[in-house]
Every structure is written in C-alpha cells, then in structure tokens.
Write a protein that holds these residues in place. Structure first.
Motif, PDB file in Angstrom:
ATOM      1  N   GLN A   7     -34.665 -46.389  39.345  1.00  0.00           N
ATOM      2  CA  GLN A   7     -33.830 -46.289  38.016  1.00  0.00           C
ATOM      3  C   GLN A   7     -34.787 -47.600  37.355  1.00  0.00           C
ATOM      4  O   GLN A   7     -34.870 -47.547  36.311  1.00  0.00           O
ATOM      5  CB  GLN A   7     -32.434 -46.552  37.948  1.00  0.00           C
ATOM      6  CG  GLN A   7     -31.910 -45.242  38.159  1.00  0.00           C
ATOM      7  CD  GLN A   7     -32.342 -44.052  37.384  1.00  0.00           C
ATOM      8  OE1 GLN A   7     -32.900 -43.191  37.670  1.00  0.00           O
ATOM      9  NE2 GLN A   7     -32.081 -44.126  36.131  1.00  0.00           N
ATOM     10  N   ALA A  36     -37.723 -46.675  36.274  1.00  0.00           N
ATOM     11  CA  ALA A  36     -37.840 -45.630  35.191  1.00  0.00           C
ATOM     12  C   ALA A  36     -37.719 -46.109  33.709  1.00  0.00           C
ATOM     13  O   ALA A  36     -37.578 -45.623  32.691  1.00  0.00           O
ATOM     14  CB  ALA A  36     -36.874 -44.506  35.646  1.00  0.00           C
ATOM     15  N   TYR A  37     -37.080 -47.528  33.688  1.00  0.00           N
ATOM     16  CA  TYR A  37     -36.855 -48.199  32.288  1.00  0.00           C
ATOM     17  C   TYR A  37     -38.213 -48.035  31.484  1.00  0.00           C
ATOM     18  O   TYR A  37     -38.068 -47.846  30.166  1.00  0.00           O
ATOM     19  CB  TYR A  37     -36.250 -49.410  32.537  1.00  0.00           C
ATOM     20  CG  TYR A  37     -36.023 -50.021  31.038  1.00  0.00           C
ATOM     21  CD1 TYR A  37     -34.734 -49.925  30.504  1.00  0.00           C
ATOM     22  CD2 TYR A  37     -36.885 -51.148  30.395  1.00  0.00           C
ATOM     23  CE1 TYR A  37     -34.395 -50.517  29.224  1.00  0.00           C
ATOM     24  CE2 TYR A  37     -36.679 -51.637  29.272  1.00  0.00           C
ATOM     25  CZ  TYR A  37     -35.339 -51.308  28.610  1.00  0.00           C
ATOM     26  OH  TYR A  37     -35.001 -51.950  27.414  1.00  0.00           O
ATOM     27  N   LYS A  66     -40.265 -45.970  31.506  1.00  0.00           N
ATOM     28  CA  LYS A  66     -40.866 -44.626  30.965  1.00  0.00           C
ATOM     29  C   LYS A  66     -40.092 -43.787  29.963  1.00  0.00           C
ATOM     30  O   LYS A  66     -40.147 -42.782  29.662  1.00  0.00           O
ATOM     31  CB  LYS A  66     -41.153 -43.753  32.210  1.00  0.00           C
ATOM     32  CG  LYS A  66     -42.006 -44.188  33.357  1.00  0.00           C
ATOM     33  CD  LYS A  66     -41.862 -43.414  34.439  1.00  0.00           C
ATOM     34  CE  LYS A  66     -42.826 -43.859  35.533  1.00  0.00           C
ATOM     35  NZ  LYS A  66     -42.948 -43.154  36.799  1.00  0.00           N
ATOM     36  N   GLN A  67     -38.942 -44.590  29.550  1.00  0.00           N
ATOM     37  CA  GLN A  67     -37.925 -43.903  28.748  1.00  0.00           C
ATOM     38  C   GLN A  67     -38.411 -43.844  27.025  1.00  0.00           C
ATOM     39  O   GLN A  67     -38.012 -43.018  26.627  1.00  0.00           O
ATOM     40  CB  GLN A  67     -36.619 -45.010  28.638  1.00  0.00           C
ATOM     41  CG  GLN A  67     -35.951 -44.834  29.922  1.00  0.00           C
ATOM     42  CD  GLN A  67     -35.508 -43.564  30.541  1.00  0.00           C
ATOM     43  OE1 GLN A  67     -34.977 -42.631  30.048  1.00  0.00           O
ATOM     44  NE2 GLN A  67     -36.108 -43.550  31.968  1.00  0.00           N
ATOM     45  N   PHE A  76     -38.264 -45.729  24.477  1.00  0.00           N
ATOM     46  CA  PHE A  76     -36.998 -46.102  23.526  1.00  0.00           C
ATOM     47  C   PHE A  76     -37.648 -46.191  22.167  1.00  0.00           C
ATOM     48  O   PHE A  76     -38.803 -46.670  21.968  1.00  0.00           O
ATOM     49  CB  PHE A  76     -36.384 -47.621  23.865  1.00  0.00           C
ATOM     50  CG  PHE A  76     -35.486 -47.445  25.228  1.00  0.00           C
ATOM     51  CD1 PHE A  76     -34.193 -46.770  25.042  1.00  0.00           C
ATOM     52  CD2 PHE A  76     -36.159 -47.851  26.212  1.00  0.00           C
ATOM     53  CE1 PHE A  76     -33.677 -46.638  26.173  1.00  0.00           C
ATOM     54  CE2 PHE A  76     -35.371 -47.724  27.286  1.00  0.00           C
ATOM     55  CZ  PHE A  76     -33.927 -47.274  27.372  1.00  0.00           C
TER      56      PHE A  76
END
Length: 662
Positions: A64, A67-68, A70-71, A73
């Motif tokens: 996780q 994965a930040y 790939k978000q 935002f």
C-alpha cells in the motif's frame, strides 16, 4: 528445587483405602493440569496466529505504501517528497516483514510445539494408564468375588485350583497396571514444570533474537532518516497552523461583511451595473416547456465562452453549448409571474431561450454582456477597451452635437420621396445638400416613446361585433379587406425601437439622428425590451400587426410617409418619417425606428415600390409597365430587389423572399 509428592510403589500391591485416597488426589491434579494445558495452548496459538497475521499485515502495508504513487491524486502537486519517504518506509517494512516471518517460525518450533507434545504425549499417557488401571481393578474384584464363593467340599478341588489361578493372574495384572500408573503420575509432577517453562523460553528467545536483529539492522540507518522525517512533519505542521490562521481570519472577514452580500436584490433602486462586460457567469433559471401550456424552471450555472452561452449542471465535469450569441438580440421580458426575465432571440428572428436572473443588477449585466458579445467585441485585440469605448459613445449620444460627420450616400433605394418628385415612372433622388445641424433636425430634449400603445378607439373598432378571435393567430380572408385590392402585399418581422418628434423631413439625416438618439437612450436607461410586430407593406398603407392576436397596432397611410432609410452600417435598422395632421390644423412630423430580421433595404424597397404603384395607378399603361419590370418566380409572384426565389436570405419561411402579388 523443592521435593514433590509421590505415590509409594510398595503400596501398590496392597491397594489399601489410604493408597486409593492418595491416588485420587494425584488424579485430580492431573485433570486440572490437562484443562490448564489446553487453555495455555490456545493462548500460545493465538500469539502465533497474531505473529502470522503481523507478517501478512506488514506485507500488505508495504504494497500500500508503494501504491500511493499510482493513485493519480487530482491535487497531488508537491507530493514528491512524501512519495520518496513512503518508498523508504516500504523498504523498511519489507525488512521488518522478514524478521516477523522468522519470529513466527521460531514461535511455532519453540513455543507451540513443546506444549502440544506435552499434551499429546504425557497427559494422554496418564489418561490411558488410568483407564487400564481401572479395568485391571475391576477384573481383580470379580475374580476375588468368585474365589470367595468356593464351597468346602473336596470334590471341587479342580474348580478351586482354577479360581485360585484366575485370582493370581488378575492380581498380577492389577499390580503391573498400578505400578505403571503410579510411575506416570509421579513423573507428571516433574514434566509439568518443564512443560510450562520450555515454551516461554522459546518465546523469549525468539523475541530477543527479533529485537537484536532489528536493532542491528536499523539502529544506524534509521536514526538520521527518522530525524529528517520528523523535521518534515514539523514543517508541515507549522504551515498548517499558519494556513489555518489565515483561513480563520478570512472566515471572520467574510462573515463580517454586509448583509447585502446574502440578499439577492439588496439595491433595487440604484444598483451598480457594469455595462462593459464581455464575459459573464452565474446561476440563472432556465424555462423549459413540459406540455402544451405548462412550464418548469431549472436553476443552472451559465457562463459565456467566446461567442457562446454555455450551461453546466451541478455535478457535471464540463459545460455544454446552449446558444450561439453572435448577431443575436436580447431583451427584457415579462414572463408569467417572475421578475428579472430576459429572452435571447436568434439572428433569424426565432425566439430562443428565456432566462431569469436573481436580481435587477444581474439581469441588466447579463443583458449588457450578451449585447456586447453579440456585436463580436470579443474578437478584437482589446475587447475590454472596445466595450468601454462603445458604452462611452452611447453615453455621449444623448447630448446635443454641433454637427454631423459627412455620410456617403448609399446605393440603396433609401431616399427622400415627395409626391412632386415622381416623374416618368422613376424615382428622382433628392439632390445632395449640406448636412444640417442636430438642432435643426430634432429639438433638444424631445421625448422618446419606446413602445407602441394601441389606441382604445382603434381597439374597439377592430374588435367590434361578435367575431371570435382565433387563438392560434390565424385570420380569415377578410381580416384586412383593403389588402384584397392592394397590388402589393409584403410582410416583414420587425421590433419597434422608438419614435420621436422631428422638425423636418427634407433629408434622411433626420432618420439617422433619430436612430442614434433612440439607441443611445435605450442604452442609458437600460431599456432592452422590444415589441415584435409584423410590418405589412401594401400599396396603400404601412400596418403594424400583433403576431399573436392579428390586431393592428398602428396604421400609416403610405402617402403620409415622406422619408424612409436603412442604417448605413447596421443593415437591420430601418426608419421612416410620417407627416400627420393635427387637431389644430397644422401638421406634425414623427420618426419611427425599427429593427428588422431581414435587411432594412428590402423594407425601403417595398415602401418605394408601394409609392410608385400609388403614383402610376392613374395611368394603367404605366402600371402595367411597372409590373412587367419586376421579375416573377415560378409560381407567378413578384420578387423584390435583392431577394432570391429560393428564399436563402436567412429569414423565417413565412417572410422569405420579400414577395408581392399583383
């Protein structure tokens, strides 16, 4: 180590009640130990399960953290430092996951496995020996009961011998099982102590090993990293506190504003209106038809973009096109029981959308902005300056000027027409004269009428009798009986801009000056509403007809029209001068200004043709020659100047072609 209680093996054979009583104490202790061992095993298995869950959790945590990045935002600007920090933490968590996995394996081998072996081996053995001892004791009791019933007779010696042997075997078996059982119970007192300590030794060693390896792995590299992360968090906290203070001050400042900010129409009397807008945005109510006569209003967000009016519903990502504003017209509108409504009309004259603003200021600013956009000011290099200059020109237009600029005479049929100037079936244009002063054309301070009011007498004349008005706007053939005998019938869609008294009708300059003053007065006084009518040009009259009720609003004899002209720049503006008799015996001159859906030159040509027909009606041959000079369409209708038979002039179908019939 303190001594432990033991069962005496020497007393096993005797099996006295005292020995049995002591045995029951050992059996009770073994049962309690079994229950406790089961509970202890459950607790240790829970620790082991938690450690396994820790391994899975740290593994998921590491994924996780990675994965930040790939978000994607929407507001992720400036997150590069956070992303790099999370990447480093993910690496640390992966290394910790290796240690947690190794610790879980150690707990399984050194904590859970020994207690399981103690329960399955030692406690199970004691339970099994207890069952065997019970069976042997029962067999011994049965054999002794059988031995006790032997008779005294000598002839039963053989039976006695067999019973004695059976008793001896049962006693030996009981003695053997009791010895084994006693030994197991005595050994259990030592084994339970080891079984309780060994798993905890394994647990402690595993934890110590885990912490040692963790300290060796992170003690040096993590100190500086954690220090930098702490500094970063502290700086973010400082920024947050500063921003929170700014927002708090801004909130107090905004809340301390005047209540007029929340009131939709706070300054109805004299709102501060910006007339130089070329862009506008805000919420408006859009009228939608839901049935034949029913309508609904929907509150939507509107904004202008270039020459387009866009609409964006709440929650939509982008707006959609509602209306092309180029060359369109906008006017204030009385709509149902709602205030501040205005209507946008397309260049072809088709009624467009109807909108409602929340205040007078918003209503007038929207109308001004759409008017500025419709003139394509936004396409200029400096649209704001152009809008300001045009509005300043409109402000100056209502003040008297000393002289006109020289205007070139256009090649249109707009010209001065007097009855004495009609000769040889041709129109003789007025000779070029010097441009008069504005005061010579229109008296300063002359009032301007912005609407045509139907006279009461005329209204009664047209509605006298029991004839019912068709609600669909259709008229019977005898609605206008004078039209049946007219050689010319031409209909135009026009909007009345204003009328005013003039001092002379000797030149078309009076029409241009009236146009200038009417348009300037409308801009100054925010008058955007215009009355739409049908202008019927015949060979006898000019008639303004209400398009809904077919009631005549105004009627001018064609012989009383002394001047008519179209604007030289805005081709849709047209005006004419009417000479009307007064009750005092004199005559008055008034100029009427209109905006047409088609070119004003076509209206001027129709008026010109009607005047020619009036002039030549006395001579049938001249009339026939005049009719032959006008081209015909395939269906036998006369086509006026600049019209196309196929009607590609951009006007509505009912007015297309500017045709006349003889």
């Amino acid at each position: 180590m303190p001594a432990v209680d033991k069962l005496l093996l020497e007393e096993a054979l005797q099996d006295s009640p005292q020995t049995r009583s002591l045995l029951s104490v050992f059996e009770e202790d073994a049962g309690t130990l079994t229950d406790y061992t089961n509970q202890l095993l459950q607790a240790m298995q829970r620790v082991y399960g938690a450690q396994n869950e820790m391994c899975l959790a740290t593994q998921q945590l590491s994924k996780q953290l990675l994965a930040y990045e790939k978000q994607n935002f929407a507001l992720g600007k400036g997150d590069e430092e956070v992303i790099s920090t999370l990447h480093y933490f993910s690496k640390v968590v992966d290394e910790l996951n290796v240690l947690h996995t190794e610790l879980a394996k150690q707990l399984a081998d050194t904590m859970v496995l020994p207690i399981i072996q103690f329960r399955e081996k030692d406690l199970t053995e004691v339970s099994t020996l207890k069952d065997l001892f019970g069976l042997a004791s029962n067999e011994h009791d049965l054999s002794m009961a059988k031995y006790s019933r032997l008779p005294k007779k000598k002839e039963n010696e053989k039976v006695k011998t067999e019973v004695v042997k059976e008793v001896a075997a049962a006693r030996r078996k009981q003695h053997l099982s009791s010895l084994q059982y006693y030994c197991a119970l005595n050994a259990l007192q030592y084994r339970k102590r080891m079984a309780m300590v060994e798993p905890m030794m394994g647990f402690a060693r595993g934890q110590i090993n885990f912490f040692k390896k963790g300290a060796e792995m992170f003690s040096q590299s993590m100190d500086s990293f954690l220090s930098s992360v702490a500094d970063m968090v502290q700086s973010i906290q400082v920024e947050l506190e500063g921003e929170a203070e700014k927002m708090r001050m801004s909130q107090q400042e905004l809340l301390s504003a005047d209540e007029s900010v929340y009131t939709p129409d706070c300054d109805v009397a004299a709102p501060q209106i910006n007339r130089n807008l070329i862009q506008k945005a805000g919420y408006l109510n859009l009228r939608n038809k839901t049935g034949l006569v029913s309508t609904t209003w929907e509150r939507l967000y509107f904004f202008t973009q270039g020459g387009n009016l866009m609409c964006q519903p709440r929650g939509a990502v982008a707006g959609g096109l509602i209306q092309d504003l180029d060359n369109c017209s906008v006017m204030a509108l009385d709509c149902e029981d709602r205030r501040y409504c205005f209507q946008i009309t397309t260049p072809t004259g088709k009624s467009g959308i109807i909108l409602q603003a929340e205040s007078r200021k918003e209503n007038e600013e929207w109308i001004c902005a759409i008017n500025n956009i419709s003139r394509q000011i936004y396409l200029t290099d400096n649209p704001e300056a152009v809008a300001i200059r045009l509005n300043q020109t409109a402000l100056q237009a209502v003040t008297p000027i000393t002289s006109f600029g020289k205007k070139q005479e256009s090649s249109c049929p707009s010209q001065s027409l007097k009855n004495s100037e009609m000769e040889n079936d041709k129109i003789v244009p007025t000779a070029t004269v010097s441009i008069p002063e504005a005061e010579e054309l229109i008296a300063p301070g002359t009032p301007i009428q912005f609407d045509i009011v139907l006279p009461a007498t005329e209204f009664l004349d047209q509605n006298r009798g029991s004839r019912r008005i068709n609600p669909f706007g259709e008229t019977e053939d005898d609605t206008f009986p004078e039209a049946e005998d007219s050689l010319l019938q031409q209909m135009f869609i026009v909007r009345f801009l204003g009328s005013m008294a003039v001092k002379t009708d000797n030149t078309t300059e009076v029409i241009y000056e009236a146009m200038r003053q009417v348009l300037a007065a409308r801009a100054i006084h925010n008058i955007f509403r215009m009355t739409e009518s049908h202008l019927m040009v015949t060979s006898q009259t000019l008639r303004l007809i209400d398009p809904q009720t077919q009631v005549s609003r105004a009627n001018f004899e064609l012989t009383s029209v002394t001047q008519f002209a179209a604007h030289q720049e805005n081709k849709r503006l047209v005006g004419f001068v009417v000479r009307m008799p007064e009750s005092t015996g004199g005559e008055s001159l008034s100029t009427y200004v209109f905006e047409s859906n088609s070119e004003g030159e076509k209206i001027c040509y129709a008026i010109n043709l009607g005047k020619e027909i009036i002039e030549v009606q006395k001579d049938p041959e001249a009339l026939a020659q005049l009719m032959l000079s006008i081209p015909l369409t395939n269906d036998g209708k006369y086509v006026l100047l600049n019209d196309q038979p196929d009607g590609n002039d951009g006007r509505p179908s009912e007015n297309r072609g500017a045709e006349s019939e003889a």
